[in-house]
Motif scaffolding. Sequence first.
Motif, PDB file in Angstrom:
ATOM      1  N   LYS A  77      46.341  38.927  54.491  1.00 15.44           N
ATOM      2  CA  LYS A  77      45.470  39.069  53.318  1.00 15.44           C
ATOM      3  C   LYS A  77      44.446  40.176  53.506  1.00 15.44           C
ATOM      4  CE  LYS A  77      45.839  34.231  51.862  1.00 15.44           C
ATOM      5  NZ  LYS A  77      45.084  32.977  51.599  1.00 15.44           N
ATOM      6  N   PHE A  78      44.107  40.471  54.743  1.00 13.34           N
ATOM      7  CA  PHE A  78      43.138  41.539  55.004  1.00 13.34           C
ATOM      8  C   PHE A  78      43.663  42.879  54.511  1.00 13.34           C
ATOM      9  CE2 PHE A  78      41.422  44.895  57.673  1.00 13.34           C
ATOM     10  CZ  PHE A  78      40.050  44.640  57.627  1.00 13.34           C
ATOM     11  N   PHE A  79      44.960  43.131  54.654  1.00  8.86           N
ATOM     12  CA  PHE A  79      45.542  44.407  54.252  1.00  8.86           C
ATOM     13  C   PHE A  79      45.811  44.483  52.754  1.00  8.86           C
ATOM     14  CE2 PHE A  79      46.780  43.692  58.683  1.00  8.86           C
ATOM     15  CZ  PHE A  79      46.328  44.867  59.254  1.00  8.86           C
ATOM     16  N   LEU A  80      45.721  43.365  52.048  1.00 15.25           N
ATOM     17  CA  LEU A  80      45.962  43.371  50.611  1.00 15.25           C
ATOM     18  C   LEU A  80      44.726  43.737  49.807  1.00 15.25           C
ATOM     19  CD1 LEU A  80      48.171  40.145  50.292  1.00 15.25           C
ATOM     20  CD2 LEU A  80      48.906  42.528  50.525  1.00 15.25           C
ATOM     21  N   ASN A  81      43.569  43.811  50.457  1.00 19.03           N
ATOM     22  CA  ASN A  81      42.326  44.161  49.776  1.00 19.03           C
ATOM     23  C   ASN A  81      41.972  45.609  50.104  1.00 19.03           C
ATOM     24  OD1 ASN A  81      39.872  44.262  48.515  1.00 19.03           O
ATOM     25  ND2 ASN A  81      38.979  42.515  49.591  1.00 19.03           N
ATOM     26  N   GLN A 118      37.480  39.455  60.597  1.00 22.31           N
ATOM     27  CA  GLN A 118      38.161  39.099  59.345  1.00 22.31           C
ATOM     28  C   GLN A 118      39.661  39.328  59.444  1.00 22.31           C
ATOM     29  OE1 GLN A 118      36.306  41.281  56.174  1.00 22.31           O
ATOM     30  NE2 GLN A 118      34.360  40.182  56.352  1.00 22.31           N
ATOM     31  N   LEU A 119      40.061  40.373  60.137  1.00 17.19           N
ATOM     32  CA  LEU A 119      41.493  40.636  60.324  1.00 17.19           C
ATOM     33  C   LEU A 119      42.157  39.504  61.098  1.00 17.19           C
ATOM     34  CD1 LEU A 119      44.001  42.472  60.254  1.00 17.19           C
ATOM     35  CD2 LEU A 119      43.086  43.631  62.269  1.00 17.19           C
ATOM     36  N   ILE A 120      41.470  38.961  62.087  1.00 17.90           N
ATOM     37  CA  ILE A 120      42.047  37.866  62.877  1.00 17.90           C
ATOM     38  C   ILE A 120      42.216  36.623  62.028  1.00 17.90           C
ATOM     39  CG2 ILE A 120      41.623  36.324  64.825  1.00 17.90           C
ATOM     40  CD1 ILE A 120      40.240  38.650  66.213  1.00 17.90           C
ATOM     41  N   HIS A 121      41.255  36.336  61.158  1.00 18.83           N
ATOM     42  CA  HIS A 121      41.311  35.098  60.380  1.00 18.83           C
ATOM     43  C   HIS A 121      42.156  35.246  59.112  1.00 18.83           C
ATOM     44  CE1 HIS A 121      37.747  34.212  62.897  1.00 18.83           C
ATOM     45  NE2 HIS A 121      38.120  32.959  62.757  1.00 18.83           N
TER      46      HIS A 121
END
Length: 355
Positions: free
Chosen positions: A68-72, A61-64
């Motif tokens: 945005k991954f760090f905003l959740n 998920q971090l790659i894709h």
Amino acid sequence: MTTTPPRFAVNETDFHDCVRFRSEAQSLWGVDCLQFSSSRHFFTILIMSISSVQLLKKFTQLIHLRLKFFLNWINYMDVALYALSLLVLIDFESDEHDTDIRQVWQWECGAFAVLLSWFSLLLYIRRSKWLGIFVFMVGEVGVTFLRFAAIFVLFLLAFSLSFYVLLQNQIAFNTPAWACVQTFTMMLGELNYSDIFLSHFTSSIYSKIVQYQEATVFVFIVFCIVMNLLLTNLLVGLAVDDISAVHRQASLRRIALEVEGILDINYAAPAFLRRRWMVRDRMVMPSNKNEESHYFWSWFNREENLKPKVINEALTRDESDLEKMSSEIKDLKMDLNKIMCTLSNLSKGKIAATN
């Protein structure tokens, strides 16, 4: 963690030959050698495999998702949960594999992992139709408390430091940190009035004496008025207001959460899978005559919102009172516009006739 003894309960002198417990802990864990079942290693490998797969999924998920991954914030909690689980289960010393006794820091990591696991379960429950609203209530009340936390911390520090200055000879107030903890518990209702403020009448021990009686009683009375009456009732009022707002928006919040979850799963998948498997359109026939003949299959694979009966009712439903009133208002506005146009034409004709 709940079926494994902690290291502080183990007698270190008999640790290598046989896992025996200290005399203080024998009432809970027994006096015999500790026996571990073979299934414990199976469940250890199972949990480690699940945690590794979940961490790999988060890395994908971090790659894709990238930024945005760090905003959740949920991603931070999930990564911490799986990482702590692995740290607890990995054997860092040779005797851990045979005895399953964890190190002190591993035991602390396990306590945090247990806490995060139940919080993670709450996040899944909030998607439920019946229980999700209560999770939303807790979240809204928590957000309101965080907004109010700055004022609350100021009052807490004020009274805890005052109690520390006056009662630092007592064990509960001997440091500023423990004074804050004791003051916070007193705010929740555990005042311990007789043990803290009246102990000097029954004991002459140094740690029981109230050195400054008048000032201590005055600060305690002000504490009861401000913290127990004013601030507590204020927090209750804010919580009730938030709960009523959640009740009004519960269904919309749940639907929005479902849509958000579907979109997250959709965009977390690789692009070639989305192009291959995404359903872009679907035809639904409201006048399906074969539904009765395939009743079992329609029940097994049913979709309540796409049944022919539901579609027909949606297409032919009667207007509500509010919709009827709004349509009548629109008709009246159209008639009023026609009358205004007619009056303006008549006035223009009369002016032309007079000229």
